[in-house]
Design a protein around this motif. Sequence first.
Motif, short mmCIF file in Angstrom:
data_model
loop_
_atom_site.label_atom_id
_atom_site.label_comp_id
_atom_site.label_asym_id
_atom_site.label_seq_id
_atom_site.Cartn_x
_atom_site.Cartn_y
_atom_site.Cartn_z
N ARG A 177 0.85 -1.20 0.13
CA ARG A 177 0.14 0.07 -0.02
C ARG A 177 0.86 1.22 -0.13
NH1 ARG A 177 -5.35 -0.54 1.64
NH2 ARG A 177 -5.34 1.32 2.60
N ASP A 178 1.91 1.32 0.66
CA ASP A 178 2.61 2.51 0.75
C ASP A 178 3.47 2.61 -0.68
OD1 ASP A 178 2.09 2.96 3.37
OD2 ASP A 178 4.04 1.83 4.07
N ARG A 179 3.96 1.44 -1.07
CA ARG A 179 4.31 1.62 -2.34
C ARG A 179 3.60 2.18 -3.45
NH1 ARG A 179 9.03 -1.07 -4.11
NH2 ARG A 179 10.28 -2.18 -2.77
N CYS A 180 2.29 1.75 -3.45
CA CYS A 180 1.46 2.28 -4.38
C CYS A 180 0.70 3.46 -4.26
CB CYS A 180 0.31 0.90 -4.74
SG CYS A 180 1.17 -0.62 -5.29
N GLU A 181 0.59 4.16 -3.15
CA GLU A 181 -0.08 5.12 -2.63
C GLU A 181 0.11 6.41 -3.32
OE1 GLU A 181 -1.29 7.78 1.10
OE2 GLU A 181 -1.06 5.79 1.45
N GLU A 182 1.65 6.53 -3.77
CA GLU A 182 1.75 7.87 -4.39
C GLU A 182 1.40 7.70 -5.86
OE1 GLU A 182 5.68 10.48 -5.86
OE2 GLU A 182 5.77 8.67 -4.18
N ILE A 183 1.38 6.54 -6.50
CA ILE A 183 1.01 6.35 -7.70
C ILE A 183 -0.59 6.64 -8.10
CG2 ILE A 183 0.89 4.81 -9.92
CD1 ILE A 183 3.23 3.58 -8.54
N LEU A 184 -1.24 5.88 -6.99
CA LEU A 184 -2.79 5.97 -7.01
C LEU A 184 -3.30 7.27 -6.73
CD1 LEU A 184 -5.27 4.27 -6.70
CD2 LEU A 184 -4.98 4.18 -4.21
N ASN A 185 -2.78 8.00 -6.08
CA ASN A 185 -3.32 9.42 -6.00
C ASN A 185 -3.15 10.29 -7.05
OD1 ASN A 185 -3.92 9.62 -3.27
ND2 ASN A 185 -1.67 9.98 -2.19
N LYS A 186 -2.29 9.84 -8.02
CA LYS A 186 -2.54 10.71 -9.47
C LYS A 186 -3.98 10.08 -10.14
CE LYS A 186 2.58 10.49 -9.64
NZ LYS A 186 3.61 10.08 -10.84
#
Length: 298
Positions: A177-186
């Motif tokens: 979840r931490d790895r993917c969160e920044e990408i997801l917020n886009k």
Amino acid sequence: MPRGRIVAAAMVALAGWGGLLLVPSSVRSAVDEPMVGELEGNAGFVEPAGPPIPETVLRARRRAEARAAVGRLSEDRYRDREAATKDLWELGEDAVEALEEGLAGADPEVAHRSRLILRRIRTGITPSTPQRVIELVQRYFERRSAGKQRVFEELLEERAFAQMLHLYRYEADPAVRDRCEEILNKAVLPAVLERMVAGQVDEAERLLRLAPVTDENCRRLAALLRSRGRLSAELEKNLEAGLPELDGAPPATGRAREVASMRLALFCASGDVAGAREVADWLGPVSYTHLTLPTKIV
């Protein structure tokens, strides 16, 4: 407020709070111009056939349909089983409860099909999802942490925003979840606005609830709820959750902080400065940036 104006007002609110998009002129005109029937003499007004069926009634009907369809997953004929599978898939979230019951049942065919349909629903896969996106979602489940992050990047390139939000929501590994969160917020704002342009306001709200509980996403959800006239009900539900730690130091992460972040956004959107200030004091200095945002809600 007519549904078209709800969509338009909510889009303006989200764009204003998100600060990422300019509002299209077509949306501005939808807010400013009179609806058919509001013109002088009500020219062109068409009287509706009757009051709309409440959403609670429609949802109960869909859930009843889902239970009936789960019962057909064990039909003797293959095409009947496939038809029931398609019906459940199209029912989406309303079929989840019935499918979970089928998964826990004794019939192996029903359990197998229930498991497959649940995975599709929980990953945002629909009958119209492109094959490329389906393959990426399947690859996500086959990869470890770093590999899942790369799949998220590819899903973003494919504009598979809904699938990204669903995968994040049901991911149990905090490291992933931490790895993917920044990408997801886009993907959050484009995903929500796509649904709203299509008039799918309920789906837009559901996607926001799947999104990471960041300050920005809390503000977006509060803006949408305000435009729909549902702010008070949401605030009441949030207050019922309680915050026993409010008198002490706030945790850096966790459920209590998520509840508080959403409460702060709801207080600001409703104009309750005193309530917002109390929660902001607890959350920390950075939270005071929220206190100026309600002026941007349409």
